[in-house]
Design a protein around this motif. Structure first.
Motif, short mmCIF file in Angstrom:
data_model
loop_
_atom_site.label_atom_id
_atom_site.label_comp_id
_atom_site.label_asym_id
_atom_site.label_seq_id
_atom_site.Cartn_x
_atom_site.Cartn_y
_atom_site.Cartn_z
N ARG A 22 71.98 -78.51 48.55
CA ARG A 22 72.66 -77.39 49.18
C ARG A 22 72.64 -76.17 48.27
N PRO A 23 72.46 -74.97 48.86
CA PRO A 23 72.45 -73.75 48.04
C PRO A 23 73.71 -73.60 47.19
N VAL A 26 73.13 -75.27 43.95
CA VAL A 26 72.17 -74.58 43.09
C VAL A 26 72.84 -73.44 42.33
N THR A 27 73.76 -72.74 42.98
CA THR A 27 74.39 -71.55 42.37
C THR A 27 75.75 -71.86 41.75
N GLU A 57 65.72 -75.61 39.68
CA GLU A 57 65.44 -74.30 40.26
C GLU A 57 65.23 -73.24 39.18
N ARG A 79 61.90 -72.29 47.90
CA ARG A 79 62.38 -72.72 49.22
C ARG A 79 63.90 -72.60 49.31
N GLN A 80 64.38 -71.47 48.80
CA GLN A 80 65.81 -71.18 48.80
C GLN A 80 66.01 -69.81 49.44
N VAL A 84 70.36 -66.93 46.98
CA VAL A 84 70.42 -68.04 46.01
C VAL A 84 69.42 -67.75 44.88
N THR A 85 68.23 -67.31 45.23
CA THR A 85 67.21 -66.99 44.24
C THR A 85 67.69 -65.87 43.32
#
Length: 126
Positions: A22-23, A26-27, A57, A79-80, A84-85
């Motif tokens: 899930r994003p 990641v963050t 990531e 692929r985010q 998020v990136t």
């Protein structure tokens, strides 16, 4: 959806998508980048290694930045979502692992000739 391995804490996998993360994970729950970035900002690795273990990531983004790469392209490879990136890249900027610059920052973004060339290029791709 199938479970990878036999352990309960193994990552969830999807046959087509691969590992599902899930994003929010990641963050680390952050929803806004700490540095201003736009889709066409170019990001490049500085050669300095962060003094911490990188999440997948972050490591992939850093690898992609060996040559100047746009935020949009990095988001596609990760692929985010773009936001998020941007958070991931903000981390790398804060760790002095990458630098950024807006392409053509000194050029006039309302220059008619430049805008027409951009439009022509987009039409060629469609």
């Amino acid at each position: 959806m199938i479970m990878a391995g036999s352990r309960e804490d193994a990552p969830w996998l999807d046959g087509d998508a691969g590992q599902l993360v899930r994003p929010y994970t990641v963050t680390n729950g952050r929803t806004k980048p700490s540095k201003p970035l736009d889709l066409v900002s170019l990001v490049r690795a500085t050669g300095l290694a962060p003094h911490r273990r990188l999440d997948p990531e972050h490591a992939l983004a850093l690898e992609l930045c060996r040559t100047p790469t746009s935020v949009a392209e990095i988001a596609a490879h990760l692929r985010q979502p773009v936001m998020v990136t941007k958070v991931v890249l903000s981390d790398l900027i804060e760790w002095n692992a990458v630098t950024t610059r807006a392409p053509g920052a000194t050029a006039d973004s309302t220059d008619r000739q430049r805008l027409e060339a951009l439009l022509h290029g987009l039409r060629e791709r469609l």
